[in-house]
Design a protein around this motif. Structure first.
Motif, PDB file in Angstrom:
ATOM      1  N   LEU A 113     -22.151  34.297  -6.096  1.00 31.75           N
ATOM      2  CA  LEU A 113     -23.530  33.940  -6.404  1.00 31.75           C
ATOM      3  C   LEU A 113     -24.179  33.159  -5.264  1.00 31.75           C
ATOM      4  O   LEU A 113     -23.507  32.645  -4.375  1.00 31.75           O
ATOM      5  N   ASP A 114     -25.505  33.077  -5.331  1.00 33.61           N
ATOM      6  CA  ASP A 114     -26.272  32.338  -4.333  1.00 33.61           C
ATOM      7  C   ASP A 114     -26.313  30.854  -4.672  1.00 33.61           C
ATOM      8  O   ASP A 114     -26.152  30.461  -5.840  1.00 33.61           O
ATOM      9  N   LEU A 115     -26.575  30.047  -3.674  1.00 38.83           N
ATOM     10  CA  LEU A 115     -26.792  28.616  -3.856  1.00 38.83           C
ATOM     11  C   LEU A 115     -28.113  28.227  -3.197  1.00 38.83           C
ATOM     12  O   LEU A 115     -28.375  28.595  -2.047  1.00 38.83           O
ATOM     13  N   GLY A 116     -28.935  27.472  -3.910  1.00 39.99           N
ATOM     14  CA  GLY A 116     -30.132  26.913  -3.307  1.00 39.99           C
ATOM     15  C   GLY A 116     -29.772  25.653  -2.533  1.00 39.99           C
ATOM     16  O   GLY A 116     -28.839  24.940  -2.890  1.00 39.99           O
ATOM     17  N   VAL A 117     -30.522  25.393  -1.473  1.00 45.38           N
ATOM     18  CA  VAL A 117     -30.287  24.204  -0.654  1.00 45.38           C
ATOM     19  C   VAL A 117     -31.622  23.504  -0.432  1.00 45.38           C
ATOM     20  O   VAL A 117     -32.613  24.138  -0.037  1.00 45.38           O
ATOM     21  N   ILE A 118     -31.660  22.203  -0.684  1.00 47.85           N
ATOM     22  CA  ILE A 118     -32.859  21.408  -0.463  1.00 47.85           C
ATOM     23  C   ILE A 118     -32.470  20.149   0.295  1.00 47.85           C
ATOM     24  O   ILE A 118     -31.680  19.337  -0.197  1.00 47.85           O
ATOM     25  N   GLY A 119     -32.990  20.021   1.494  1.00 46.20           N
ATOM     26  CA  GLY A 119     -32.678  18.854   2.302  1.00 46.20           C
ATOM     27  C   GLY A 119     -31.191  18.635   2.503  1.00 46.20           C
ATOM     28  O   GLY A 119     -30.722  17.499   2.506  1.00 46.20           O
ATOM     29  N   GLY A 120     -30.419  19.709   2.627  1.00 50.08           N
ATOM     30  CA  GLY A 120     -28.978  19.591   2.810  1.00 50.08           C
ATOM     31  C   GLY A 120     -28.189  19.428   1.531  1.00 50.08           C
ATOM     32  O   GLY A 120     -26.968  19.330   1.554  1.00 50.08           O
ATOM     33  N   ARG A 121     -28.871  19.415   0.401  1.00 48.41           N
ATOM     34  CA  ARG A 121     -28.208  19.250  -0.905  1.00 48.41           C
ATOM     35  C   ARG A 121     -28.305  20.560  -1.682  1.00 48.41           C
ATOM     36  O   ARG A 121     -29.357  21.221  -1.677  1.00 48.41           O
ATOM     37  N   THR A 122     -27.241  20.944  -2.359  1.00 45.20           N
ATOM     38  CA  THR A 122     -27.249  22.205  -3.094  1.00 45.20           C
ATOM     39  C   THR A 122     -27.857  22.042  -4.487  1.00 45.20           C
ATOM     40  O   THR A 122     -27.807  20.977  -5.093  1.00 45.20           O
ATOM     41  N   PHE A 123     -28.446  23.153  -4.970  1.00 44.30           N
ATOM     42  CA  PHE A 123     -28.886  23.196  -6.370  1.00 44.30           C
ATOM     43  C   PHE A 123     -28.571  24.570  -6.937  1.00 44.30           C
ATOM     44  O   PHE A 123     -28.613  25.582  -6.229  1.00 44.30           O
ATOM     45  N   VAL A 124     -28.212  24.589  -8.225  1.00 40.30           N
ATOM     46  CA  VAL A 124     -27.849  25.847  -8.875  1.00 40.30           C
ATOM     47  C   VAL A 124     -28.993  26.421  -9.703  1.00 40.30           C
ATOM     48  O   VAL A 124     -29.031  27.630  -9.955  1.00 40.30           O
ATOM     49  N   ASN A 125     -29.917  25.566 -10.132  1.00 40.85           N
ATOM     50  CA  ASN A 125     -31.039  26.027 -10.951  1.00 40.85           C
ATOM     51  C   ASN A 125     -32.353  25.962 -10.189  1.00 40.85           C
ATOM     52  O   ASN A 125     -32.881  26.973  -9.760  1.00 40.85           O
ATOM     53  N   ASN A 126     -32.910  24.761 -10.043  1.00 43.44           N
ATOM     54  CA  ASN A 126     -34.227  24.667  -9.425  1.00 43.44           C
ATOM     55  C   ASN A 126     -34.516  23.267  -8.907  1.00 43.44           C
ATOM     56  O   ASN A 126     -33.825  22.296  -9.241  1.00 43.44           O
ATOM     57  N   ALA A 127     -35.557  23.204  -8.092  1.00 42.62           N
ATOM     58  CA  ALA A 127     -36.116  21.937  -7.621  1.00 42.62           C
ATOM     59  C   ALA A 127     -37.589  21.925  -8.011  1.00 42.62           C
ATOM     60  O   ALA A 127     -38.305  22.905  -7.781  1.00 42.62           O
ATOM     61  N   SER A 128     -38.039  20.840  -8.639  1.00 43.46           N
ATOM     62  CA  SER A 128     -39.423  20.766  -9.114  1.00 43.46           C
ATOM     63  C   SER A 128     -40.180  19.677  -8.367  1.00 43.46           C
ATOM     64  O   SER A 128     -39.632  18.619  -8.035  1.00 43.46           O
ATOM     65  N   PHE A 129     -41.447  19.961  -8.111  1.00 45.25           N
ATOM     66  CA  PHE A 129     -42.332  19.042  -7.403  1.00 45.25           C
ATOM     67  C   PHE A 129     -43.614  18.876  -8.208  1.00 45.25           C
ATOM     68  O   PHE A 129     -43.945  19.702  -9.046  1.00 45.25           O
ATOM     69  N   GLY A 130     -44.348  17.810  -7.919  1.00 50.75           N
ATOM     70  CA  GLY A 130     -45.635  17.624  -8.562  1.00 50.75           C
ATOM     71  C   GLY A 130     -45.554  16.765  -9.798  1.00 50.75           C
ATOM     72  O   GLY A 130     -44.778  15.802  -9.866  1.00 50.75           O
ATOM     73  N   ALA A 131     -46.361  17.132 -10.816  1.00 50.23           N
ATOM     74  CA  ALA A 131     -46.546  16.269 -11.981  1.00 50.23           C
ATOM     75  C   ALA A 131     -45.232  15.939 -12.680  1.00 50.23           C
ATOM     76  O   ALA A 131     -44.941  14.771 -12.968  1.00 50.23           O
ATOM     77  N   TYR A 132     -44.412  16.947 -12.965  1.00 52.20           N
ATOM     78  CA  TYR A 132     -43.172  16.682 -13.700  1.00 52.20           C
ATOM     79  C   TYR A 132     -42.246  15.767 -12.910  1.00 52.20           C
ATOM     80  O   TYR A 132     -41.673  14.808 -13.452  1.00 52.20           O
ATOM     81  N   ALA A 133     -42.097  16.046 -11.613  1.00 48.67           N
ATOM     82  CA  ALA A 133     -41.208  15.227 -10.790  1.00 48.67           C
ATOM     83  C   ALA A 133     -41.688  13.782 -10.728  1.00 48.67           C
ATOM     84  O   ALA A 133     -40.883  12.845 -10.727  1.00 48.67           O
ATOM     85  N   GLU A 134     -43.013  13.579 -10.673  1.00 49.07           N
ATOM     86  CA  GLU A 134     -43.555  12.220 -10.630  1.00 49.07           C
ATOM     87  C   GLU A 134     -43.297  11.482 -11.942  1.00 49.07           C
ATOM     88  O   GLU A 134     -42.969  10.291 -11.951  1.00 49.07           O
ATOM     89  N   VAL A 135     -43.448  12.194 -13.051  1.00 49.90           N
ATOM     90  CA  VAL A 135     -43.266  11.550 -14.357  1.00 49.90           C
ATOM     91  C   VAL A 135     -41.830  11.075 -14.539  1.00 49.90           C
ATOM     92  O   VAL A 135     -41.577   9.941 -14.967  1.00 49.90           O
ATOM     93  N   VAL A 136     -40.863  11.938 -14.223  1.00 46.73           N
ATOM     94  CA  VAL A 136     -39.466  11.569 -14.480  1.00 46.73           C
ATOM     95  C   VAL A 136     -38.980  10.467 -13.535  1.00 46.73           C
ATOM     96  O   VAL A 136     -37.951   9.844 -13.798  1.00 46.73           O
ATOM     97  N   GLN A 137     -39.718  10.208 -12.453  1.00 51.65           N
ATOM     98  CA  GLN A 137     -39.348   9.114 -11.553  1.00 51.65           C
ATOM     99  C   GLN A 137     -39.770   7.754 -12.092  1.00 51.65           C
ATOM    100  O   GLN A 137     -39.289   6.719 -11.642  1.00 51.65           O
ATOM    101  N   SER A 138     -40.677   7.742 -13.071  1.00 52.92           N
ATOM    102  CA  SER A 138     -41.166   6.467 -13.607  1.00 52.92           C
ATOM    103  C   SER A 138     -40.040   5.690 -14.273  1.00 52.92           C
ATOM    104  O   SER A 138     -39.252   6.255 -15.045  1.00 52.92           O
TER     105      SER A 138
END
Length: 452
Positions: free
Chosen positions: A249-274
């Protein structure tokens, strides 16, 4: 003469009759509208208008505060109720129910006929010998205590695995734990826990070309779902230790870190950081969304896809390891394959209630962009931005680069796992017509040739 690539080599009676059923049901649905005359047009118009109002009400509810928010909530709830009352008062409810049943039957029969004729290819499997020194990391707190409830540690040990429980004290360095296991001779790494931990250890397994075992002991288990594993009984996933097959299977990579599902940006990512999100998810979300959706809060994002396509100021962005199904919005959440070698991109650019109502058009809506990519770069006016990586909230320096490593991960799964449901195929009307009209003739011709 070369055979038409779209003509199936095997013709069955079920394909023929499913295709015919699709046409009969579709014709009957149209007939219901024609016989209904103006009343049928009213049925369609009222239904579409009120559904659009419900979506607009949801947008206003999320993007507003105070009295307007609660009036919008009332509109979103009242719209479907008002539609049903209207249909009942005009004696049209039976017509609506009949039309919907016929339309659903037509679509279901059409897709069933197409799937039988051209079944979608599944992810290839490879026979490999079972591991001799498997090493599994288990989080006893994940998924409300599934590790203990299903006796996962005991079963794994009985199957010859070494098990490390993340019991503390303090924070355990999962990556270092996995690396030590590899150095000690482990020939398989596995995780019973959430998708974030799965991704971390999967990256290490891929780095050392070791098979990786997924045990669906997390809360949502999205990765396990797309692998077709048994999420209701995670102990069955351990059967792969003795009777399993491998998939690449494939692996996603974001900033040198792997992900198996997804990376989210914007409103949802900001909310969960609170900091308040963990204690009050609903209240924090409702408090923060109006400013995030209006652009008054949060960084401005610019998305560059393969260096060509540019999306400015998306309200939310999802970059996934392989595309999600988007045949309908309700289908969002499942990936038919994890080995296509491309990232999926879903960008929400809704700026108004009118665009929110336009989401009725699905992937064609003006407020929704769906693409595939080899590279996604997210730029911002802020030096770092919030990112949700497989459900884990982190800050990352900008620009953030997402790529994909095709066939980087060997995943070992149980041979007897439930499997992945067939994806929804687009309805090929020409081919469906060929099935309904020509397959009987083809079948008779082939049967006659076989007898002679």
């Amino acid at each position: 003469m070369a055979e038409d690539a779209r003509t199936p080599t095997t013709v069955t009676a079920s394909q023929r009759w499913l295709a015919r059923l699709a046409y009969i049901a579709a014709f009957a649905a149209v007939l219901v509208l024609v016989l209904g005359g103006r009343s049928s047009l009213a049925v369609l118009t009222v239904g579409v208008v009120w559904l659009g109002l419900a979506l607009a009400g949801i947008w206003w509810f999320l993007s507003s505060r105070g009295t307007l928010r609660w009036l919008s909530a009332a509109l979103a709830v009242a719209s479907p109720t008002a539609v049903i009352v209207f249909y009942i008062s005009r004696g049209l409810l039976w017509e609506v129910v009949l039309f919907v049943l016929l339309a659903v039957t037509a679509a279901a029969a059409a897709r069933a006929a197409l799937i039988q004729a051209k079944p979608p290819a599944g992810m290839p499997e490879k026979e490999t010998p079972p591991p001799t020194r498997p090493f599994l990391i288990m989080n006893p707190r994940s998924g409300g205590g599934k590790v203990g409830r299903f006796g996962l540690a005991e079963k794994a040990e009985a199957l010859g695995a070494e098990v490390a429980l993340l019991e503390g004290p303090g924070q355990v360095d999962v990556a270092e734990l996995a690396r030590q296991a590899v150095a000690g001779g482990a020939d398989l790494l596995g995780v019973a826990g959430g998708d974030g931990t799965q991704a971390l250890v999967a990256g290490i397994a891929a780095e050392h070309d070791l098979p990786f075992l997924v045990v669906s002991a997390g809360t949502r288990n999205h990765f396990a779902m797309d692998l077709g594993l048994d999420r209701e009984h995670p102990d069955n996933d351990l059967d792969a230790l003795k009777d399993g097959v491998e998939m690449w299977l494939d692996l996603g990579v974001i900033g040198g870190r792997t992900f198996v599902n997804n990376a989210s940006f914007g409103a949802y990512a900001e909310v969960v950081q609170s900091p308040a999100y963990r204690d009050d998810k609903r209240g924090t979300t409702l408090q923060m969304l109006p400013d995030l959706l209006s652009g008054e809060q949060g960084p401005e994002l610019v998305v560059r896809i393969d260096g060509e396509v540019i999306i400015e100021r998306p309200k939310a962005l999802l970059v996934s390891n392989n595309p999600y199904e988007l045949s309908d919005l309700a289908g969002l959440g499942r990936r038919a394959r994890l080995d296509t070698g491309v990232l999926g991109v879903v960008a929400v650019t809704v700026d108004s209630a009118a665009q929110a109502a336009g989401l009725l058009r699905g992937p064609k809506a003006s407020g929704l962009r769906t693409l595939v990519a080899l590279e996604v770069v997210v730029e911002s006016d802020a030096p770092e931005i919030s990112v949700g990586i497989d459900g884990e909230a982190v800050f990352m320096p900008t620009p953030v680069r997402c790529t994909i490593h095709p066939h980087a991960l060997r995943v070992r799964v149980s041979r007897t796992r439930p499997g992945v449901p067939a994806p929804k195929l687009p309805i090929d009307r020409a081919f469906l017509r060929q099935q309904s009209l020509s397959l009987a003739h083809l079948a008779r011709s082939r049967d006659g040739a076989e007898r002679h």
